[in-house]
Design an enzyme around this catalytic site. Structure first.
Site, PDB file in Angstrom:
ATOM      1  N   GLU B 279       0.792  -1.071   0.004  1.00  0.00           N
ATOM      2  CA  GLU B 279       0.044  -0.043  -0.072  1.00  0.00           C
ATOM      3  C   GLU B 279       1.037   1.193   0.214  1.00  0.00           C
ATOM      4  OE1 GLU B 279      -4.136  -0.364   1.859  1.00  0.00           O
ATOM      5  OE2 GLU B 279      -3.409   1.039   3.138  1.00  0.00           O
ATOM      6  N   GLU B 282       2.045   1.844  -3.192  1.00  0.00           N
ATOM      7  CA  GLU B 282       0.930   2.283  -4.085  1.00  0.00           C
ATOM      8  C   GLU B 282       0.583   3.735  -4.043  1.00  0.00           C
ATOM      9  OE1 GLU B 282      -2.821   0.204  -3.159  1.00  0.00           O
ATOM     10  OE2 GLU B 282      -3.639   0.904  -4.703  1.00  0.00           O
ATOM     11  N   CYS B 299      -8.427  -2.660   4.303  1.00  0.00           N
ATOM     12  CA  CYS B 299      -8.391  -3.739   5.144  1.00  0.00           C
ATOM     13  C   CYS B 299      -9.496  -3.977   5.883  1.00  0.00           C
ATOM     14  CB  CYS B 299      -7.416  -3.327   6.226  1.00  0.00           C
ATOM     15  SG  CYS B 299      -6.006  -2.643   5.658  1.00  0.00           S
ATOM     16  N   SER B 319      -7.424   1.380  -2.047  1.00  0.00           N
ATOM     17  CA  SER B 319      -6.322   0.816  -2.404  1.00  0.00           C
ATOM     18  C   SER B 319      -6.683  -0.896  -3.100  1.00  0.00           C
ATOM     19  CB  SER B 319      -5.425   0.536  -1.340  1.00  0.00           C
ATOM     20  OG  SER B 319      -4.566  -0.560  -1.303  1.00  0.00           O
ATOM     21  N   LYS B 358     -15.099 -10.570   8.075  1.00  0.00           N
ATOM     22  CA  LYS B 358     -14.195 -11.411   7.483  1.00  0.00           C
ATOM     23  C   LYS B 358     -14.687 -12.615   6.826  1.00  0.00           C
ATOM     24  CE  LYS B 358     -10.437  -8.749   8.074  1.00  0.00           C
ATOM     25  NZ  LYS B 358      -9.599  -8.448   6.790  1.00  0.00           N
ATOM     26  N   GLU B 361     -15.742 -11.656   3.375  1.00  0.00           N
ATOM     27  CA  GLU B 361     -14.602 -11.482   2.536  1.00  0.00           C
ATOM     28  C   GLU B 361     -13.969 -12.674   1.969  1.00  0.00           C
ATOM     29  OE1 GLU B 361     -10.836  -9.980   4.494  1.00  0.00           O
ATOM     30  OE2 GLU B 361     -10.762  -8.537   3.091  1.00  0.00           O
ATOM     31  N   GLU B 366     -13.517 -13.875  -5.970  1.00  0.00           N
ATOM     32  CA  GLU B 366     -12.050 -13.517  -6.564  1.00  0.00           C
ATOM     33  C   GLU B 366     -11.170 -13.853  -5.422  1.00  0.00           C
ATOM     34  OE1 GLU B 366     -14.566 -11.480  -5.496  1.00  0.00           O
ATOM     35  OE2 GLU B 366     -13.864  -9.600  -4.498  1.00  0.00           O
ATOM     36  N   CYS B 507     -10.334  -2.288  14.491  1.00  0.00           N
ATOM     37  CA  CYS B 507     -10.583  -3.741  14.785  1.00  0.00           C
ATOM     38  C   CYS B 507     -10.950  -4.219  16.089  1.00  0.00           C
ATOM     39  CB  CYS B 507      -9.628  -4.482  13.885  1.00  0.00           C
ATOM     40  SG  CYS B 507      -9.447  -4.180  12.381  1.00  0.00           S
TER      41      CYS B 507
END
Lengths: 419, 582
Positions: B279, B282, B299, B319, B358, B361, B366, B507
């Site tokens: 990141e 980036e 994240c 990102s 999560k 996710e 993908e 988190c």
């Protein structure tokens, strides 16, 4: 007594939207009188008239107007969410004298300084909402509403809103929530709507009938109104008569008229009177002793009831009180908004027990448990709806408990015999 | 200003605008409640907190009544106790009394009060609502048979998170909390943040458990279970075993996982460091090329679905880096499998997360860079604690042990990922040094730390004033996102770099953390992470030796094509889902 001090005088069932006829009958005299006064003077007239809110609580209208918090532009709301069972007097007014209500709203707006008003119409009255929209257009076209009313410099506009058919939204704070697009939950008081109402702005919510008497008061003067009816509860009042009466309908009487006289005017009770409910479903159910009650706010309060909306439901001896208990409890369960625990769960249990009793499956313990449930609801319900279940319930159990118990016993016996 | 009053005869002085309930607490009197929560707006729904106030008729709800000078409050009387017991009985009569099987057993506020009021039998006939349990979501189960209608989840979802996936539906006793008519949790706009679960007093909303599946994998001799542990878990799991919030338990966690039969234990902190390299590269690339700005962190999977649903026009700003969980998942089934010469099909990738999103996710189609599902199972902190208990592990007494090498070494920069502002701070530590070639004099960026919902700062990066923003909680994110969206439309600059975390505090306040998961506890967990950071020798991600090694041996350089294949992802415009459900 001046015929013009009655709403009925302005009622026009053939052409209610004919504004010229309304004016001919004395319409807009009150507004013109009000336009010549200051806000404080208008409030003064209404205070002196002794007008009390006709929605059910009987709060002095002038005081409510006066208590509007200063500083911000207030709103005016006409509560036309007439959901009280057995009540159809607002419908009578709106269907026959829509301009009287609009005129009353305009005067109220002038008094409190509102520029915008809403009429919140019961979801079950869609035709009335359409009519009111037409009436506002016509009043505007004649300069009685909208910008620069009668060239006075005062502007006030009214929008019509239709509810979704919830009883609780008849409560002014729930109504405001609904108007704002929220779920129709009552709000905590204080703050009162006159301090913080619609979109946080001070708001006056008045009942249709209350507003309909306002032009009359302004037109005839405070004294003319104050001299009618009871001393501390003056004026006329509309009563909705239904049930076992010969001629059900809406009747207008001076406050304080005896129930016996009211019923007589409606052709009397058909059959033998057994029970009578006054003020709506949230009011107590009385025995025939109620015939001598004077129908006004203080007298009914003294009798342990409430004048409420002025609904009068007569029941003759053909009525089974266990069934009255059932339909009353079902009403509360169906209309509880669900916001607070005591009412949400309490009405559900009361409905269940009353239903079981009506089915002949009741237990005698239910009667005490229903009373205990009502005590919890009176003590801890969020709004008056949950608290009010105790009035009809306790009066039914006190007045007609023996009948309900013998009905249960009989049903039990019949069941045993048939088995 | 303060007011003095008496509560049950005890004189107490409290600040202005304190509720009677809080004033009673100051007098060491705990008034029972079912709907109130210290983090939320009091609603006065349950009626349990009624008190008698001298000179006033009836009872008043103490949660929504302000304490006033000279008030005399009575919190208990035969009448009050009867009413409270009556409310409890009414609620319990409508509640499935399956406490023994309930996920909230022992943590349920209704159960606690039923015990406190000694509800031994019910006068009412019980009834059940017979509603189907909504199992359609990968993250959250909704069982309205248990709902008591307190409205906390509704506040979280609508006011705090502004997702508005669930709302009250129906009237009276039929009131439930549900997505828009025609939608279920699985196809609603729900972002799986799990904050509804955190604040649910009963077992009506809870995490979708995967414990059985994980036991099966552990018990399968052909499978090699490889675990990773998120930063925020290490300072919270102790609470499940009587330790204090914020107490660092990572060594015990490694031991416990090994003890219950996990074969290999890695640490998500490793891939947090890796995220910073990717990141950070980036960000530096965008600074070099003059945009597009801002770069927004990726994240938090709750935030990602939120962006896809409500701000798809900003997806180009997000990102492309996968979250640390997904980076490590991809590396376990590629790099680790190759290094150890294991068929990746034998690997079961298990992640221990503070998060319910999560779970969603990990199942995104993908997320299969290895050709397989990169993360097979996601367990929340609460679930792994249950597994430890099932395995008979006395967690609090465990000795500490080390994780397995290769994908577990980490720096202080990685561990603070678990706190709001942590990703930003970690990125700044690395980006500054990579961009300038200079060593940072001051490594702590205190301006981005803390529980505040929106934090903004300008950081001098060797002459370039880098404008940054950090938000936690999706309602707070909206404030910044609206600014960015408006600025983007006008082609104006807003920020250079923005960190967004779906949950309040980051988190450490995730939907899968130990209950109760209050703001106060979140702050202590946060402190625990910063304490660990302070104590570590290496505190900058680019100094992580294992990270250096994986670039040297496997990935090449940050942003390489292999790195892109394994560690980066793309997003989906879900705007239609949002308009269909509104």
């Amino acid at each position: 007594m001046n015929e013009r001090s009655r709403i009925s005088h302005f009622a026009n069932s053939e052409a209610p939207l004919d504004i010229a006829r309304y004016i001919e009958s004395g319409g807009y005299v009150g507004l013109m009188a009000a336009l010549g006064k200051t806000s404080a003077e208008v409030i003064g007239v209404v205070k002196n008239s002794g007008l009390r809110g006709r929605g059910g609580a009987g709060f002095p209208t002038g005081l409510k107007w006066e208590s509007v918090a200063a500083g911000e532009q207030p709103y005016l709301v006409c509560n036309a969410d007439e959901g009280e069972p057995g009540t159809f007097k607002d419908r009578f007014i709106l269907e026959r004298a829509p301009y009287l209500v609009l005129e009353g709203m305009t005067i109220a707006a002038l008094a409190i300084g509102a520029r915008e008003g809403y009429i919140y119409v019961r979801g079950e009255y869609p035709e009335i909402a359409k009519m009111l929209a037409l009436a506002t257009e016509k009043a505007k076209a004649r300069g009685y509403l909208g910008n620069d009313i009668l060239s006075s410099g005062f502007s006030f506009d009214v929008a019509v809103r239709v509810g979704g058919g919830s009883y609780v939204v008849g409560d002014e704070t729930a109504l405001l929530n609904s108007l704002m697009g929220n779920r129709g939950y009552p709000m905590l008081k204080p703050p009162f709507p006159t301090e913080k109402g619609l979109w946080g702005k001070p708001t006056v919510v008045n009942n249709v009938e209350t507003l309909a008497y306002v032009p009359i008061i302004l037109g005839l003067g405070a004294q003319a109104f104050a001299s009618i009816g009871s001393v501390n509860c003056p004026g006329y009042k509309l009563f909705s008569l239904s049930g076992h009466v010969a001629n059900p309908g809406v009747y207008e009487f001076p406050m304080g008229t005896r129930l016996r006289d009211v019923l007589e005017k409606a052709g009397g009770v058909t059959g033998t009177l057994k029970a009578i409910q006054i003020g709506g479903t949230a009011g107590p159910i009385f025995g025939p002793a109620a015939l001598d009650y004077n129908l006004d706010f203080p007298s009914m309060q003294k009798a342990g009831g409430a004048l409420g909306s002025g609904a009068i439901v007569a029941m003759n001896t053909s009525v089974n009180m266990a069934h009255v208990l059932e339909v009353t409890m079902r009403f509360f369960a169906q209309e509880s908004c669900g916001q607070c625990f005591p009412c949400r769960y309490g009405t559900r249990q009361l409905d269940y027990m009353a239903h079981r009793i009506a089915l002949g499956l009741g237990k005698v313990e239910y009667l005490d448990l229903m009373r205990e449930t009502a005590t919890v609801m009176v003590g801890a319900s969020f709004c008056p709806f949950g608290q009010s279940v105790a009035l009809p319930l306790k009066s039914l159990l006190d007045e007609f408990g023996d009948e309900i118990v013998s009905f249960m016993t009989e049903q039990q016996y019949l069941k045993e015999v048939s088995e | 200003m303060s007011v003095s009053l008496t509560v049950d005869g005890n004189k107490v002085t409290v600040p202005d605008h304190t509720s009677v309930l809080e004033a009673a607490a100051a007098a060491h009197i705990s008034i029972p409640t079912l709907c109130r929560h210290e983090d939320l707006v009091p609603k006065g729904a349950c009626g349990m907190c009624i008190v008698k106030i001298g000179g006033q008729t009836g009872f008043k709800r103490s949660c929504v009544t302000e304490a006033r000078e000279g008030m005399s409050v009575w919190t208990s009387s035969p009448e009050i106790r009867d009413i409270r017991r009556g409310i409890l009985e009414l609620v319990l009569a409508a509640h499935p009394a399956d406490c023994l099987q309930c996920i909230k057993h022992g943590k349920c506020e209704l159960q606690t009060l039923a015990e406190r009021f000694e509800i031994r039998d019910l006068h009412y006939d019980r009834y059940t609502r017979g509603l189907p349990v909504d199992q359609t979501s990968l993250g959250i189960v909704r069982d309205m048979n248990k709902c008591i209608g307190c409205g906390r989840c509704v506040e979280m979802c609508n006011e705090t998170q502004t997702v508005a996936s669930i709302f009250f539906r129906g009237r009276g006793a039929d009131t439930i909390v549900a997505p828009t008519i025609g939608k279920s949790m699985g196809d609603s706009v729900c972002v799986n943040c799990g904050q509804c679960v955190v604040y649910c007093p009963v077992g009506a909303l809870y995490e979708r458990e995967q414990i059985d599946e994980v036991w099966k994998a552990i018990d399968d001799p052909d499978k090699i279970v490889v675990a990773q542990i998120a930063p925020a878990v290490r300072v919270a799991i102790g609470e499940e075993f009587g330790l204090e919030p914020g107490e660092l338990c990572i060594g015990k966690l490694y031991s416990a996982l090994k003890g219950m039969g996990v074969d290999v234990v890695f640490d998500t902190n490793f891939s947090a460091d890796l995220t910073i390299l990717e990141e950070g590269t980036e960000l530096l690339g965008r600074i070099r090329e003059g945009g597009p700005f801002p770069l927004i962190t990726s994240c938090s999977p709750g935030w990602i679905k939120f962006c896809e649903t409500f701000y798809p026009e900003l997806l180009g700003n997000v990102s492309s880096c996968k979250s640390p969980q997904q980076m490590l998942g991809a590396l376990i089934k590629t790099y680790y499998a190759t290094q150890r010469e294991i068929d990746p099909a034998r690997l079961v990738s298990l992640s221990i997360m503070p998060c319910t999103a999560k779970k969603f996710e990990a199942r995104r189609p993908e997320m299969n860079a290895s050709g397989l599902c990169d993360v097979d199972f996601v367990l929340t902190t609460r679930e792994i604690a249950r597994m430890f208990r099932q395995a008979g592990i006395c967690f609090a007494d465990l000795d500490e042990s080390a994780p397995d090498p290769l994908l577990s070494g980490y720096t202080g920069a990685a561990t603070i990922f678990g706190a709001s502002g942590g990703v930003m701070e970690a990125a700044l530590r690395t980006a500054y040094e990579l961009a300038t070639g200079k060593s940072l004099a001051r490594i702590d960026f205190s301006e981005v730390r803390g529980m505040q919902g929106v934090k903004e700062a300008t950081v001098d990066m060797d002459g370039l004033a880098v404008k940054i923003a950090v938000t936690n909680g999706l309602g707070n994110a909206r404030k910044i996102l609206d600014t960015i969206s408006a600025a983007n439309k006008l082609g104006k600059p807003s920020y250079h770099f923005v960190e967004i975390m779906a949950c309040s505090g980051g988190c450490i306040g995730g939907g899968g953390q130990p209950l109760p998961n209050t703001q106060a506890k979140r702050a202590r967990r946060m402190e625990g992470l910063y304490m660990e950071d302070r104590g570590l020798a290496l505190r900058k991600s680019h100094e992580n030796p294992e990270v250096k090694r994986i670039y040297a041996e496997f990935l090449g350089s940050p942003g390489s094509s292999l790195a892109h294949k394994l560690l980066h992802t793309s997003y989906l415009d879900r705007r239609e889902a949002a308009s269909a459900s509104s």
